[in-house]
Design an enzyme around this catalytic site. Structure first.
Site, mmCIF file in Angstrom:
data_model
loop_
_atom_site.group_PDB
_atom_site.id
_atom_site.type_symbol
_atom_site.label_atom_id
_atom_site.label_comp_id
_atom_site.label_asym_id
_atom_site.label_seq_id
_atom_site.Cartn_x
_atom_site.Cartn_y
_atom_site.Cartn_z
ATOM 1 N N HIS A 22 81.217 -1.716 71.314
ATOM 2 C CA HIS A 22 81.158 -1.463 69.863
ATOM 3 C C HIS A 22 82.310 -2.188 69.166
ATOM 4 C CE1 HIS A 22 79.300 2.614 71.156
ATOM 5 N NE2 HIS A 22 78.315 1.932 70.604
ATOM 6 N N LYS A 46 71.131 14.320 70.035
ATOM 7 C CA LYS A 46 71.743 13.707 71.226
ATOM 8 C C LYS A 46 72.652 14.668 71.996
ATOM 9 C CE LYS A 46 71.604 8.735 71.029
ATOM 10 N NZ LYS A 46 72.398 7.517 71.267
ATOM 11 N N ARG A 95 71.904 -6.185 72.229
ATOM 12 C CA ARG A 95 72.420 -6.516 73.545
ATOM 13 C C ARG A 95 71.355 -7.193 74.403
ATOM 14 N NH1 ARG A 95 73.927 -0.609 74.846
ATOM 15 N NH2 ARG A 95 72.026 -0.501 73.611
ATOM 16 N N SER A 133 77.332 4.151 75.721
ATOM 17 C CA SER A 133 78.173 5.352 75.725
ATOM 18 C C SER A 133 77.744 6.297 76.843
ATOM 19 C CB SER A 133 78.087 6.056 74.377
ATOM 20 O OG SER A 133 78.569 5.203 73.373
HETATM 21 N N1 COA Z 1 78.215 -1.974 72.923
HETATM 22 C C1 COA Z 1 78.095 -0.914 73.710
HETATM 23 N N2 COA Z 1 77.147 0.012 73.551
HETATM 24 C C2 COA Z 1 76.291 -0.139 72.529
HETATM 25 C C3 COA Z 1 76.358 -1.221 71.655
HETATM 26 C C4 COA Z 1 77.384 -2.175 71.889
HETATM 27 N N3 COA Z 1 77.532 -3.255 71.129
HETATM 28 N N4 COA Z 1 75.371 -1.100 70.740
HETATM 29 C C5 COA Z 1 74.705 0.024 71.044
HETATM 30 N N5 COA Z 1 75.263 0.601 72.115
HETATM 31 C C6 COA Z 1 74.830 1.807 72.799
HETATM 32 C C7 COA Z 1 75.217 3.041 72.081
HETATM 33 O O1 COA Z 1 76.477 3.507 72.517
HETATM 34 C C8 COA Z 1 74.104 3.959 72.442
HETATM 35 O O2 COA Z 1 74.381 4.479 73.718
HETATM 36 P P1 COA Z 1 73.852 5.896 74.098
HETATM 37 O O3 COA Z 1 72.386 5.946 73.819
HETATM 38 O O4 COA Z 1 74.216 5.928 75.501
HETATM 39 O O5 COA Z 1 74.623 6.842 73.232
HETATM 40 C C9 COA Z 1 72.898 3.093 72.621
HETATM 41 O O6 COA Z 1 73.405 1.814 72.849
HETATM 42 C C10 COA Z 1 71.991 3.090 71.457
HETATM 43 O O7 COA Z 1 72.745 2.702 70.346
HETATM 44 P P2 COA Z 1 72.203 2.860 68.892
HETATM 45 O O8 COA Z 1 70.880 2.260 68.760
HETATM 46 O O9 COA Z 1 73.292 2.390 67.999
HETATM 47 O O10 COA Z 1 71.940 4.399 68.789
HETATM 48 P P3 COA Z 1 72.839 5.452 68.227
HETATM 49 O O11 COA Z 1 72.262 6.742 68.614
HETATM 50 O O12 COA Z 1 74.241 5.253 68.614
HETATM 51 O O13 COA Z 1 72.697 5.260 66.646
HETATM 52 C C11 COA Z 1 71.558 5.455 64.504
HETATM 53 C C12 COA Z 1 71.439 5.257 66.010
HETATM 54 C C13 COA Z 1 72.726 6.323 64.139
HETATM 55 C C14 COA Z 1 71.776 4.128 63.848
HETATM 56 C C15 COA Z 1 70.246 6.054 64.066
HETATM 57 O O14 COA Z 1 69.908 7.100 64.927
HETATM 58 C C16 COA Z 1 70.302 6.603 62.668
HETATM 59 O O15 COA Z 1 70.193 5.855 61.735
HETATM 60 N N6 COA Z 1 70.465 7.952 62.557
HETATM 61 C C17 COA Z 1 70.498 8.657 61.288
HETATM 62 C C18 COA Z 1 69.115 9.279 61.011
HETATM 63 C C19 COA Z 1 68.170 8.176 60.610
HETATM 64 O O16 COA Z 1 68.278 7.640 59.518
HETATM 65 N N7 COA Z 1 67.268 7.840 61.531
HETATM 66 C C20 COA Z 1 66.402 6.705 61.384
HETATM 67 C C21 COA Z 1 65.225 7.041 60.548
HETATM 68 S S1 COA Z 1 64.385 5.557 60.091
#
Ligand code: COA
Length: 165
Positions: A22, A46, A95, A133
């Site tokens: 990140h 989560k 990724r 994560s």
């Molecule tokens: N390096 C390392 N890990 C990374 C990464 C990077 N560059 N980019 C993503 N990841 C990991 C994250 O840590 C996460 O790991 P995990 O699933 O083990 O926790 C995984 O990849 C998925 O990441 P991401 O797609 O960013 O999911 P998230 O749960 O962290 O975030 C939101 C998603 C917050 C953007 C999304 O759920 C959201 O917008 N939530 C608010 C409610 C909403 O509006 N929903 C969408 C409706 S359209």
């Protein structure tokens, strides 16, 4: 290209916890945009290891010396958070091709909900393409060494959680 653009971007995620992957993306974004707001989603589904306050606090600690990077927690929809922050740009990381499929779906939904919100995608450094994560939490919970994947302060916080688990 010598002047820094002034636009504000949101880099959203759950950050349970923030990893070097990140951080790599955030630092890339901070070079391209005026201000990066790290949007820390509550993500109740989560069942996170760290509370929202802990996740925001760890990120603030990592970026305490950067005045163009801040962390803000939010619950509810990301599009509402973006409106609240007066930001019309999102940064997301890609990724692998699996991320692409998922992001494509999300971005289309964001666009339906808030047409003026644009998304830009950055790829992390190659060494972080496998990182998540969940993987970091798993390794830490079983006493493994995560020092190359997270900053020192996060490693300490993970060790504390592992001891009390
Ligand atoms: N390096 C390392 N890990 C990374 C990464 C990077 N560059 N980019 C993503 N990841 C990991 C994250 O840590 C996460 O790991 P995990 O699933 O083990 O926790 C995984 O990849 C998925 O990441 P991401 O797609 O960013 O999911 P998230 O749960 O962290 O975030 C939101 C998603 C917050 C953007 C999304 O759920 C959201 O917008 N939530 C608010 C409610 C909403 O509006 N929903 C969408 C409706 S359209």
């Amino acid at each position: 290209m010598s002047e820094k653009p002034t636009s504000t971007v949101i880099y959203p995620g759950t950050f349970d916890p923030i990893t070097n992957g990140h951080i790599d993306l955030i630092l890339r974004a901070a070079k391209m945009f005026g201000h990066v707001i790290i949007g820390v989603a509550a993500s109740p589904s989560k069942k996170t290891m760290f509370t929202l306050e802990e996740r925001v606090g760890m990120i603030e600690d990592v970026f305490s010396e950067y005045n163009n990077i801040s962390a803000v927690g939010f619950s509810g929809l990301l599009v509402d958070f973006a409106k609240q922050q007066n930001a019309n740009l999102l940064v997301r990381g890609l990724r692998t091709t699996i991320d692409f499929e998922y992001e494509f779906g999300l971005t289309n939904m964001y666009r339906k909900l808030l047409p003026e919100l644009e998304s830009v995608f950055l790829t992390p450094s190659e060494e972080y393409t496998f990182l998540s994560s969940t993987i970091v939490r798993e390794v830490a919970l079983h006493g493994g060494d995560v020092s190359q994947f997270v900053p020192n302060s996060v490693e300490k916080a993970l060790k504390n959680k592992a001891i009390n688990a």
